[in-house]
Write a protein that holds these residues in place. Structure first.
Motif, mmCIF file in Angstrom:
data_model
loop_
_atom_site.group_PDB
_atom_site.id
_atom_site.type_symbol
_atom_site.label_atom_id
_atom_site.label_comp_id
_atom_site.label_asym_id
_atom_site.label_seq_id
_atom_site.Cartn_x
_atom_site.Cartn_y
_atom_site.Cartn_z
ATOM 1 N N ASP A 397 0.875 -1.170 0.000
ATOM 2 C CA ASP A 397 0.000 0.000 0.000
ATOM 3 C C ASP A 397 0.916 1.225 0.000
ATOM 4 O OD1 ASP A 397 -1.599 2.201 0.782
ATOM 5 O OD2 ASP A 397 -2.982 0.908 1.872
ATOM 6 N N THR A 398 0.929 1.954 -1.104
ATOM 7 C CA THR A 398 1.922 3.007 -1.300
ATOM 8 C C THR A 398 2.002 3.972 -0.128
ATOM 9 O OG1 THR A 398 1.632 2.886 -3.690
ATOM 10 C CG2 THR A 398 2.629 4.890 -2.826
ATOM 11 N N PHE A 399 0.862 4.419 0.360
ATOM 12 C CA PHE A 399 0.863 5.404 1.434
ATOM 13 C C PHE A 399 0.349 4.847 2.761
ATOM 14 C CE2 PHE A 399 0.310 7.906 -2.521
ATOM 15 C CZ PHE A 399 1.501 8.595 -2.482
ATOM 16 N N GLY A 400 0.006 3.558 2.786
ATOM 17 C CA GLY A 400 -0.613 3.031 3.994
ATOM 18 C C GLY A 400 0.122 1.924 4.709
ATOM 19 N N SER A 401 1.109 1.290 4.051
ATOM 20 C CA SER A 401 1.738 0.109 4.657
ATOM 21 C C SER A 401 2.417 0.423 5.990
ATOM 22 C CB SER A 401 2.760 -0.501 3.690
ATOM 23 O OG SER A 401 2.126 -1.232 2.678
ATOM 24 N N VAL A 402 3.125 1.540 6.052
ATOM 25 C CA VAL A 402 3.819 1.888 7.296
ATOM 26 C C VAL A 402 2.803 2.131 8.413
ATOM 27 C CG1 VAL A 402 5.262 3.608 8.440
ATOM 28 C CG2 VAL A 402 5.870 2.788 6.157
ATOM 29 N N GLY A 403 1.762 2.890 8.123
ATOM 30 C CA GLY A 403 0.745 3.166 9.137
ATOM 31 C C GLY A 403 0.055 1.908 9.617
ATOM 32 N N LEU A 404 -0.224 0.972 8.713
ATOM 33 C CA LEU A 404 -0.871 -0.276 9.106
ATOM 34 C C LEU A 404 0.053 -1.112 9.990
ATOM 35 C CD1 LEU A 404 -2.548 -1.163 5.694
ATOM 36 C CD2 LEU A 404 -3.743 -0.589 7.818
ATOM 37 N N GLY A 405 1.343 -1.141 9.648
ATOM 38 C CA GLY A 405 2.294 -1.874 10.481
ATOM 39 C C GLY A 405 2.442 -1.265 11.863
ATOM 40 N N LEU A 406 2.481 0.055 11.935
ATOM 41 C CA LEU A 406 2.545 0.724 13.234
ATOM 42 C C LEU A 406 1.295 0.416 14.052
ATOM 43 C CD1 LEU A 406 3.888 4.199 12.047
ATOM 44 C CD2 LEU A 406 5.179 2.462 13.302
ATOM 45 N N THR A 407 0.158 0.325 13.384
ATOM 46 C CA THR A 407 -1.086 0.020 14.074
ATOM 47 C C THR A 407 -1.064 -1.400 14.625
ATOM 48 O OG1 THR A 407 -2.265 1.573 12.644
ATOM 49 C CG2 THR A 407 -3.596 -0.029 13.834
ATOM 50 N N LEU A 408 -0.501 -2.338 13.865
ATOM 51 C CA LEU A 408 -0.371 -3.715 14.374
ATOM 52 C C LEU A 408 0.440 -3.731 15.667
ATOM 53 C CD1 LEU A 408 0.351 -5.643 11.058
ATOM 54 C CD2 LEU A 408 -1.566 -6.076 12.596
ATOM 55 N N GLU A 409 1.515 -2.956 15.694
ATOM 56 C CA GLU A 409 2.321 -2.914 16.905
ATOM 57 C C GLU A 409 1.588 -2.187 18.038
ATOM 58 O OE1 GLU A 409 6.922 -1.820 17.966
ATOM 59 O OE2 GLU A 409 6.325 -3.114 16.327
ATOM 60 N N ALA A 410 0.833 -1.148 17.686
ATOM 61 C CA ALA A 410 0.095 -0.405 18.709
ATOM 62 C C ALA A 410 -0.958 -1.297 19.380
ATOM 63 C CB ALA A 410 -0.569 0.818 18.093
ATOM 64 N N ALA A 411 -1.532 -2.225 18.599
ATOM 65 C CA ALA A 411 -2.560 -3.103 19.164
ATOM 66 C C ALA A 411 -2.023 -3.916 20.330
ATOM 67 C CB ALA A 411 -3.107 -4.010 18.071
ATOM 68 N N ARG A 412 -0.710 -4.152 20.362
ATOM 69 C CA ARG A 412 -0.116 -4.910 21.466
ATOM 70 C C ARG A 412 -0.038 -4.086 22.743
ATOM 71 N NH1 ARG A 412 4.687 -7.182 17.567
ATOM 72 N NH2 ARG A 412 3.478 -8.794 16.530
ATOM 73 N N LEU A 413 -0.156 -2.754 22.595
ATOM 74 C CA LEU A 413 -0.123 -1.893 23.784
ATOM 75 C C LEU A 413 -1.474 -1.770 24.442
ATOM 76 C CD1 LEU A 413 2.024 1.111 22.446
ATOM 77 C CD2 LEU A 413 2.811 -0.890 23.706
ATOM 78 N N ALA A 414 -2.528 -1.960 23.640
ATOM 79 C CA ALA A 414 -3.890 -1.709 24.135
ATOM 80 C C ALA A 414 -4.324 -2.746 25.168
ATOM 81 C CB ALA A 414 -4.839 -1.691 22.953
#
Length: 414
Positions: A397-414
């Protein structure tokens, strides 16, 4: 605790949240998941951000536009102030205002109070300067805390992209992740698999990490200096034949983060003196028109648009009719490559450094995962793929892959 992944990019910003283990990017401007990293200050009005900021500027609303905000991190400029109407605002406070608005929009959209964030960061904010690099991350951490994030973590942007890509792999592989953003190019070599994806500690799977402060805005700058600024007097002689017109004005005008430096009476007086002493005053007069009208960002956006059009269709045009009737600069792929081939070469060299760091040869790379807007430039893509010729090329995803990956990691904090 409500956590999010925040990709504050040089050109665009995304913010994502995870639900049921599935990451998604929050619409931040209408239905758009990406938000241009731009802010516009108009007298007597609240600051506009994103597309609305750019539109206000293009429509001629009096005020100050700022883009490529992230590029000041790691430089002395971040602590400097810039005039905005009748006040002066530090650049770090400009970033804080922009990110405050992003956070507020995400909270309004999701109904969550976001108090934790995994922030993306380039491998190097600043090349070959660890102290400046640490300062850049510290500054961004301080800004995040100042706008209400109580828990702040950072992840390298190419690692975040790897986490997004890993959701699709069916077996173990070694992937080279290339994230070519607006301000930096970052590379990671990572061991991936469905089983490894479930692990929280992935340190042993990161085989190499490197980057260089070259991105899409550098291509804009180099193309502008090569194809457009000569029409405004760059490289033209002074009446004293052994001197050329001073080039500092053109370099500032071609650099997103420096454009606003030109908008003052002192600079206009200096340019008037150059016009008087130039062998081609007609060319430098064009420069003066751009600066006096404070249209530097219009020029930069036209160059960016021509770069994108050239990448997509083979040809682009920088329309300068607003500077002088019938004035324009044509761009095609050979000309774009000629002006920017050194940037593409330097990017590819970092892949070699990554392979050395990992102790691998190019044939050991199973997949080349590409993300970021500048991966669409044909000569950039060719330089990257030539570095690992046997690898399977995967477009993220040209503009979304980094944000989606960061979100996957953020889910571990929740």
């Amino acid at each position: 605790m409500a956590a999010c992944g925040l990709d504050f990019g040089t050109s665009n910003t995304t913010l994502g949240i995870g639900s049921g283990g599935v990451p998604s990017l929050v619409p931040l401007e209408g239905a758009h998941r990406t938000l241009p990293s731009a802010i516009f200050f108009a007298p007597g009005r609240d600051a506009e951000i994103g597309r609305a900021a750019i539109e206000a500027y293009v429509e001629g609303t009096p005020g100050r536009l700022m883009r490529a905000l992230k590029s000041v991190l790691g430089s002395a400029l971040v602590e400097e102030s810039t005039p905005v109407g009748r006040e002066r605002i530090r650049f770090r406070d400009v970033i804080a205002r922009y990110l405050t608005a992003v956070k507020a929009r995400a909270e309004a959209e999701t109904g969550l109070s976001l108090d934790a964030v995994v922030h993306g960061r380039p491998v190097h904010f600043v090349d070959d300067d660890p102290a400046a690099d640490r300062k850049a991350e510290d500054t961004l951490r301080q800004i995040a805390e100042s706008i209400g994030f109580r828990h702040v973590r950072f992840q390298f942007e190419p690692i975040a992209a790897a986490l997004d890509y890993e959701r699709t792999v069916t077996g173990e592989e070694i992937a080279l992740i290339a994230d070519i953003g607006g301000g930096t190019s970052d590379f990671s070599i990572v061991r991936l698999s469905p089983e490894r994806h479930r692990r929280e500690d992935r340190a042993d799977d990161i085989l190499a990490n490197d980057g260089v402060r070259i991105g899409g805005t550098d291509f804009d700058r180099t193309l502008s200096l090569g194809a457009v600024m000569p029409l405004l007097g760059l490289g033209s002689p002074m009446k004293r034949g052994d001197l050329a017109v001073p080039n500092a004005y053109f370099h500032d005008l071609a650099t997103w983060s420096s454009i606003n430096r030109l908008y003052n009476a002192k600079t206009l007086r200096e340019i008037d003196e150059v016009v008087r002493d130039a062998a081609r005053p007609d060319l430098v007069t064009r420069l003066r028109r751009v600066v006096e009208a404070e249209r530097g960002h219009s020029l930069a956006m036209a160059v960016e648009g021509a770069k994108i059009a050239t990448s997509d269709s083979g040809q682009g045009q920088v329309d300068l009719g607003w500077v002088e009737p019938d004035l324009s600069a044509g761009v095609d792929r050979p000309r774009l490559a000629a002006h920017t081939e050194d940037l593409a070469r330097r990017m590819a060299q970092r892949i070699g450094r990554c392979l050395d760091q990992a102790g691998l040869t190019a044939d050991r790379i199973d997949a080349l995962f590409l993300t970021g807007g500048s991966t669409g430039l044909p000569h950039v893509r060719a330089a990257l793929t030539a570095s690992v010729p046997g690898a399977r090329v995967v477009d993220g995803d040209t503009f979304g892959s980094v944000g989606l990956g960061l979100t996957l990691e953020a889910a571990r904090l929740a």
